[in-house]
Design an enzyme around this catalytic site. Structure first.
Site, PDB file in Angstrom:
ATOM      1  N   TYR A 233     -32.949   5.732 -36.872  1.00  0.00           N
ATOM      2  CA  TYR A 233     -33.695   6.207 -38.035  1.00  0.00           C
ATOM      3  C   TYR A 233     -33.370   5.294 -39.204  1.00  0.00           C
ATOM      4  O   TYR A 233     -32.343   4.603 -39.226  1.00  0.00           O
ATOM      5  CB  TYR A 233     -33.370   7.672 -38.369  1.00  0.00           C
ATOM      6  CG  TYR A 233     -31.895   7.994 -38.493  1.00  0.00           C
ATOM      7  CD1 TYR A 233     -31.218   7.838 -39.688  1.00  0.00           C
ATOM      8  CD2 TYR A 233     -31.187   8.474 -37.397  1.00  0.00           C
ATOM      9  CE1 TYR A 233     -29.866   8.147 -39.796  1.00  0.00           C
ATOM     10  CE2 TYR A 233     -29.838   8.787 -37.483  1.00  0.00           C
ATOM     11  CZ  TYR A 233     -29.190   8.621 -38.697  1.00  0.00           C
ATOM     12  OH  TYR A 233     -27.850   8.917 -38.796  1.00  0.00           O
ATOM     13  N   ASP A 310     -15.250  19.669 -36.572  1.00  0.00           N
ATOM     14  CA  ASP A 310     -14.888  19.088 -35.284  1.00  0.00           C
ATOM     15  C   ASP A 310     -13.547  19.596 -34.771  1.00  0.00           C
ATOM     16  O   ASP A 310     -13.312  19.598 -33.559  1.00  0.00           O
ATOM     17  CB  ASP A 310     -14.830  17.556 -35.385  1.00  0.00           C
ATOM     18  CG  ASP A 310     -16.210  16.917 -35.374  1.00  0.00           C
ATOM     19  OD1 ASP A 310     -17.196  17.644 -35.185  1.00  0.00           O
ATOM     20  OD2 ASP A 310     -16.289  15.685 -35.554  1.00  0.00           O
TER      21      ASP A 310
END
Length: 419
Positions: A233, A310
């Site tokens: 992207y 995480d």
């Protein structure tokens, strides 16, 4: 965070405003990355003070870019960062899935303003350094303590004791482990460790002029093929890419990065569309990034200690949700702490865990399953996948529609009407 990458600011000092030993704080956030700083800002918005401890001597970019979906951008906008981040971000015009060798579009969905209207917040492709810099600048230097590498955290009668590798100690009423997939804080709660997925990735940022064969560079695109895929992207005047391969099958290196043989990435994509080959060869081959996930944990908190991002639920990147789920965690945890008040902190941490665990597990599983689906060879299974991708917007709406604040308010209302 690590000590490699591009510096995004030297906010804070090595010892910050704290004394060298025996300091007492209310909330200690371990990790000055996206999750830790978002939590700190969200707590401050609720009138709650926190201290952020980061192991690096200066905040640096880790990785090239990050995709912020509506479930993350709506939170960042509520923290007052929307206008600033929008100026440094690019909104993809559409989402496309392409046949990796022939380049044919097999599924396409509008993004840009259509996405924003649909989900109530934008989708941003943004340099990780820009996001990190905005968060750290908004937080400021006073309560950001750099060069503090955590060695151990243990529960204490009135909270927890933090021991840092520089010999300093801090006593905290609450400790939040926002210290990543190899979290030190997590070791106080569980022996669970990251699991290798059998796939690895290569990253890069390529100037737009270096990919003349790339169709529709403003689109967020997945190129799919046997045993591999490429996601990219636009960020600024460049394209950020992640190339994922079904190898090596085992990962024996102690860390998450290893050097690959010269030309290994290009060889893995031999025969693919020219745009793919242009992209992956336009910049020097990066290190190979082992893709790890964390098995679902039985608990995220114990007494005064809690995990975020995480450290609690590391996931594969195939839905672009790692940063977004961390941002959601931060918003939910901050609100739970604020609504519980200072005398009900342990209950607030347990409530946060209840509100977040099922959702993050679902996103983890969806991200894991996606890897194999993107790597199918031509045939009936790939044809069935392509048909399913054409209805992707509705099937993934549950991810992008999520509103962290509404989730907490809704759980409060549900509790209030419970007999």
């Amino acid at each position: 965070m690590t000590n490699s990458g591009t510096s995004v600011g030297r906010t804070g000092g090595r010892d910050g405003t704290l004394s060298s030993a025996g300091t007492e704080v209310d909330i200690a956030i371990i990790g000055g990355g996206i999750g830790g700083l978002t939590l700190a800002l969200a707590l401050r918005q609720h009138g709650i003070t926190a201290e952020v401890f980061e192991q690096a001597d200066e905040l640096r970019e880790v990785g090239a870019a990050v995709a912020i979906a509506a479930n993350g951008s709506r939170i960042l906008r509520r923290l007052g960062l929307g206008d600033e981040l929008a100026q440094g971000a690019v909104e993809p015009t559409r989402l496309q899935y392409r046949h990796g060798l022939r380049g044919l579009v097999v599924a396409e969905h509008p993004m840009g303003e259509t996405y924003t209207r649909r989900f109530g917040a934008p989708f941003w492709g943004i340099h990780r350094a820009v996001l990190q810099g905005s968060l750290s600048a908004a937080w400021g230097a006073e309560r950001l303590h750099l060069g503090r590498c955590l060695a151990e955290v243990t529960e204490a009668p009135t909270g927890a004791r933090l021991e840092f590798r520089d010999g300093t100690t801090v006593r905290a009423r609450t400790v939040v482990g926002a210290d990543g997939i190899r979290s030190v804080v997590r070791r106080a709660l569980t022996a669970s460790t990251p699991v290798y997925s059998g796939t690895s990735g290569f990253r890069g940022i390529v100037p737009l002029r270096a990919v003349p064969s790339l169709p529709d560079p403003a689109a967020l695109q997945f190129w799919m093929g046997p045993g591999a895929h490429l996601l990219h992207y636009q960020v600024g005047n460049a394209v950020n890419f992640l190339a994922v391969l079904d190898n090596p099958k085992r990962w024996t290196a102690p860390g998450g990065l290893v050097e690959a043989a010269p030309g290994e990435l290009a060889a893995a994509f031999a025969g693919w569309h020219p745009a793919v080959l242009e992209m992956i060869t336009a910049v020097p081959q990066s290190a190979r990034w082992g893709l790890f996930t964390l098995p679902p944990l039985h608990r995220w908190s114990s007494g005064p200690i809690v995990l975020l991002g995480d450290a609690a639920h590391a996931m594969l990147p195939h839905h672009g949700q790692g940063a977004n789920q961390t941002i959601e965690d931060a918003a939910v945890l901050a609100r739970c702490i604020a609504e519980a008040g200072p005398t009900q902190r342990a209950q607030a941490l347990r409530r946060y865990e209840r509100l977040r665990r099922a959702r993050t597990r679902a996103v983890q599983r969806a991200s894991w399953d996606t890897s194999a689906v993107l790597h199918l060879p031509d045939g009936p299974a790939a044809a069935a996948r392509d048909a399913q991708l054409r209805g992707l917007n509705e099937r993934l709406r549950w991810i992008h529609d999520y509103d962290a604040d509404f989730t907490v308010v809704g759980s409060t209302r549900a509790t209030a009407v419970r007999p």
